[in-house]
Design a protein around this motif. Structure first.
Motif, PDB file in Angstrom:
ATOM      1  N   ARG A  23      37.157  35.074  30.170  1.00  0.00           N
ATOM      2  CA  ARG A  23      37.315  36.500  29.878  1.00  0.00           C
ATOM      3  C   ARG A  23      37.332  37.326  31.162  1.00  0.00           C
ATOM      4  NH1 ARG A  23      33.483  36.884  26.568  1.00  0.00           N
ATOM      5  NH2 ARG A  23      34.698  36.417  24.703  1.00  0.00           N
ATOM      6  N   ILE A  24      36.522  36.948  32.133  1.00  0.00           N
ATOM      7  CA  ILE A  24      36.561  37.645  33.426  1.00  0.00           C
ATOM      8  C   ILE A  24      37.929  37.465  34.069  1.00  0.00           C
ATOM      9  CG2 ILE A  24      35.617  37.664  35.774  1.00  0.00           C
ATOM     10  CD1 ILE A  24      32.900  36.913  34.537  1.00  0.00           C
ATOM     11  N   SER A  25      38.449  36.254  33.998  1.00  0.00           N
ATOM     12  CA  SER A  25      39.781  35.989  34.539  1.00  0.00           C
ATOM     13  C   SER A  25      40.834  36.839  33.842  1.00  0.00           C
ATOM     14  CB  SER A  25      40.123  34.502  34.389  1.00  0.00           C
ATOM     15  OG  SER A  25      41.436  34.238  34.817  1.00  0.00           O
ATOM     16  N   ALA A  26      40.772  36.910  32.519  1.00  0.00           N
ATOM     17  CA  ALA A  26      41.742  37.703  31.768  1.00  0.00           C
ATOM     18  C   ALA A  26      41.661  39.179  32.155  1.00  0.00           C
ATOM     19  CB  ALA A  26      41.497  37.540  30.271  1.00  0.00           C
ATOM     20  N   ARG A  27      40.445  39.665  32.357  1.00  0.00           N
ATOM     21  CA  ARG A  27      40.252  41.073  32.766  1.00  0.00           C
ATOM     22  C   ARG A  27      40.909  41.316  34.126  1.00  0.00           C
ATOM     23  NH1 ARG A  27      35.666  44.346  31.540  1.00  0.00           N
ATOM     24  NH2 ARG A  27      35.592  46.141  32.924  1.00  0.00           N
TER      25      ARG A  27
ATOM     26  N   VAL B 142      44.550  43.730  34.734  1.00  0.00           N
ATOM     27  CA  VAL B 142      44.639  44.923  35.581  1.00  0.00           C
ATOM     28  C   VAL B 142      45.487  44.675  36.817  1.00  0.00           C
ATOM     29  CG1 VAL B 142      43.295  46.523  36.998  1.00  0.00           C
ATOM     30  CG2 VAL B 142      42.438  45.836  34.749  1.00  0.00           C
ATOM     31  N   GLN B 143      45.300  43.519  37.463  1.00  0.00           N
ATOM     32  CA  GLN B 143      45.961  43.288  38.749  1.00  0.00           C
ATOM     33  C   GLN B 143      47.442  42.949  38.624  1.00  0.00           C
ATOM     34  OE1 GLN B 143      44.006  40.791  41.625  1.00  0.00           O
ATOM     35  NE2 GLN B 143      41.963  41.497  41.074  1.00  0.00           N
TER      36      GLN B 143
ATOM     37  N   ALA C 170      41.894  47.258  29.603  1.00  0.00           N
ATOM     38  CA  ALA C 170      41.311  45.958  29.915  1.00  0.00           C
ATOM     39  C   ALA C 170      39.825  45.921  29.589  1.00  0.00           C
ATOM     40  CB  ALA C 170      41.535  45.618  31.384  1.00  0.00           C
ATOM     41  N   ARG C 171      39.130  47.020  29.869  1.00  0.00           N
ATOM     42  CA  ARG C 171      37.697  47.075  29.576  1.00  0.00           C
ATOM     43  C   ARG C 171      37.442  46.949  28.073  1.00  0.00           C
ATOM     44  NH1 ARG C 171      36.644  51.793  31.721  1.00  0.00           N
ATOM     45  NH2 ARG C 171      36.122  50.972  33.782  1.00  0.00           N
TER      46      ARG C 171
ATOM     47  N   LEU D 130      39.601  45.522  25.756  1.00  0.00           N
ATOM     48  CA  LEU D 130      40.094  44.259  25.208  1.00  0.00           C
ATOM     49  C   LEU D 130      39.349  43.043  25.738  1.00  0.00           C
ATOM     50  CD1 LEU D 130      43.924  45.001  25.380  1.00  0.00           C
ATOM     51  CD2 LEU D 130      42.540  44.789  23.302  1.00  0.00           C
ATOM     52  N   PHE D 131      38.838  43.151  26.972  1.00  0.00           N
ATOM     53  CA  PHE D 131      38.176  42.005  27.602  1.00  0.00           C
ATOM     54  C   PHE D 131      36.804  42.425  28.124  1.00  0.00           C
ATOM     55  CE2 PHE D 131      42.807  41.809  28.413  1.00  0.00           C
ATOM     56  CZ  PHE D 131      43.120  40.732  27.587  1.00  0.00           C
ATOM     57  N   PRO D 132      35.875  42.703  27.221  1.00  0.00           N
ATOM     58  CA  PRO D 132      34.529  43.120  27.655  1.00  0.00           C
ATOM     59  C   PRO D 132      33.812  41.982  28.368  1.00  0.00           C
ATOM     60  CG  PRO D 132      34.556  42.665  25.299  1.00  0.00           C
ATOM     61  CD  PRO D 132      35.987  42.609  25.761  1.00  0.00           C
ATOM     62  N   ILE D 133      33.133  42.305  29.452  1.00  0.00           N
ATOM     63  CA  ILE D 133      32.409  41.300  30.232  1.00  0.00           C
ATOM     64  C   ILE D 133      31.043  41.848  30.611  1.00  0.00           C
ATOM     65  CG2 ILE D 133      34.512  40.260  31.160  1.00  0.00           C
ATOM     66  CD1 ILE D 133      34.013  41.757  33.753  1.00  0.00           C
ATOM     67  N   ARG D 134      30.142  40.933  30.961  1.00  0.00           N
ATOM     68  CA  ARG D 134      28.791  41.330  31.364  1.00  0.00           C
ATOM     69  C   ARG D 134      28.663  41.441  32.880  1.00  0.00           C
ATOM     70  NH1 ARG D 134      24.787  37.664  27.486  1.00  0.00           N
ATOM     71  NH2 ARG D 134      25.454  38.550  25.476  1.00  0.00           N
ATOM     72  N   ASN D 135      29.337  40.543  33.593  1.00  0.00           N
ATOM     73  CA  ASN D 135      29.184  40.494  35.048  1.00  0.00           C
ATOM     74  C   ASN D 135      30.390  41.143  35.727  1.00  0.00           C
ATOM     75  OD1 ASN D 135      28.744  39.845  37.738  1.00  0.00           O
ATOM     76  ND2 ASN D 135      27.852  37.847  37.263  1.00  0.00           N
ATOM     77  N   GLY D 136      30.363  42.457  35.842  1.00  0.00           N
ATOM     78  CA  GLY D 136      31.489  43.160  36.442  1.00  0.00           C
ATOM     79  C   GLY D 136      31.563  43.034  37.949  1.00  0.00           C
ATOM     80  N   ALA D 137      30.489  42.565  38.588  1.00  0.00           N
ATOM     81  CA  ALA D 137      30.483  42.456  40.043  1.00  0.00           C
ATOM     82  C   ALA D 137      31.554  41.490  40.544  1.00  0.00           C
ATOM     83  CB  ALA D 137      29.104  42.016  40.527  1.00  0.00           C
ATOM     84  N   LEU D 138      31.861  40.480  39.739  1.00  0.00           N
ATOM     85  CA  LEU D 138      32.848  39.480  40.167  1.00  0.00           C
ATOM     86  C   LEU D 138      34.262  40.045  40.226  1.00  0.00           C
ATOM     87  CD1 LEU D 138      31.666  36.277  38.239  1.00  0.00           C
ATOM     88  CD2 LEU D 138      31.505  36.726  40.679  1.00  0.00           C
TER      89      LEU D 138
END
Length: 205
Positions: free
Chosen positions: A140-144, A148-149, A158-159, A161-169
Motif C-alpha cells: 500500500r505504501i508503494s501504491a501511494r 502520486v509520483q 492517493a491519501r 484511496l491508499f491510507p497508510i500508517r507510516n507516512g515517513a517512508l
C-alpha cells in the motif's frame, strides 16, 4: 458429445508449459517470472515517463519497503514480499476495480499460482497472516508513492484511496521507470541474493 476443454496453458520462454488452472511447481522458473513481470505494466500503462512502470519494479520497491518496516526480518518473508505479485507474470496486472468485478475466479487462479510459486522456491504455500498483513502494508505504501509520483493522482486522492500508517517512508523513495531489461536483471539479482540468505539460514547450513 463431450465439450472440448479450452486450452488453459501457456508456453513459457524457458520451454515450460504452465497450466493456469492446475499449476505445478515443476513448471515454474524464476527467469520466466522475472521476464514476464518486467514487461507487465502497472496502472494499465497510465504512468509518466518513457518506459512503463512494471510489476517487477513495483515488486522490488515493495521488498525494499518491507525491509524498512521489518528490519532484520526472516529472509523467507523478504522473498515472499518480492514474489507477492509473481502470478501476474502470466495473468497480468489488473487495477483493483477490475479484480473486484471479476470476483472469485480471478482470485482463485491467483491463489493457485501463488501456492505453486511459493512451493517452487521453498516458501510455505500459505504465508502466515501477520506476515501477509505486513507485506500488504508495504504494498500500500508503494501504491501511494506510485499514484502520486508517476500515475497522475493528487495527494488528496492517493491519501483517500491508499491510507497508510507510516507516512515517513514516502519521502525516502523516488520512482523512475526504467527499461524492462534493466529491471529484469535487478529482479533476478535480488531474488538470487534473498534465496541465498534463505538457504544459508536453513538448519545444517
Amino acid at each position: 458429445m463431450a465439450v472440448r476443454q479450452s486450452r488453459a496453458w501457456q508456453r513459457m520462454l524457458s520451454g515450460r508449459r504452465l497450466d493456469l488452472l492446475d499449476p505445478t511447481p515443476v513448471d515454474i522458473e524464476i527467469e520466466d517470472i522475472a521476464h514476464g513481470l518486467a514487461f507487465v505494466a502497472r496502472w494499465n500503462g497510465q504512468t509518466r515517463g518513457d518506459w512503463p512502470y512494471s510489476v517487477a519494479e513495483h515488486s522490488l520497491l515493495v521488498e525494499q519497503i518491507f525491509d524498512r518496516l521489518e528490519p532484520g526480518s526472516d529472509p523467507n518473508w523478504r522473498l515472499a514480499a518480492l514474489l507477492h505479485d509473481a502470478p501476474e507474470y502470466v495473468i497480468g496486472d489488473m487495477i483493483s476495480p477490475v479484480k473486484a468485478a471479476l470476483g472469485e475466479e480471478y482470485g482463485d487462479m491467483d491463489e493457485r499460482l501463488t501456492i505453486a510459486i511459493h512451493r517452487r522456491f521453498g516458501l510455505p504455500g500459505y504465508i502466515p497472516l501477520p506476515i501477509r498483513k505486513r507485506i500488504k502494508s508495504a504494498d500500500r505504501i508503494s501504491a501511494r508513492l506510485e499514484a502520486v509520483q508517476i500515475a497522475g493522482f493528487t495527494v488528496g486522492e492517493a491519501r483517500k484511496l491508499f491510507p497508510i500508517r507510516n507516512g515517513a517512508l514516502l519521502d525516502e523513495f523516488e520512482i523512475k521507470p526504467r527499461p524492462p531489461a534493466e529491471v529484469r536483471t535487478e529482479f533476478l539479482d535480488r531474488f538470487s541474493r534473498l534465496l541465498d540468505k534463505v538457504d544459508r539460514a536453513k538448519p545444517g547450513k
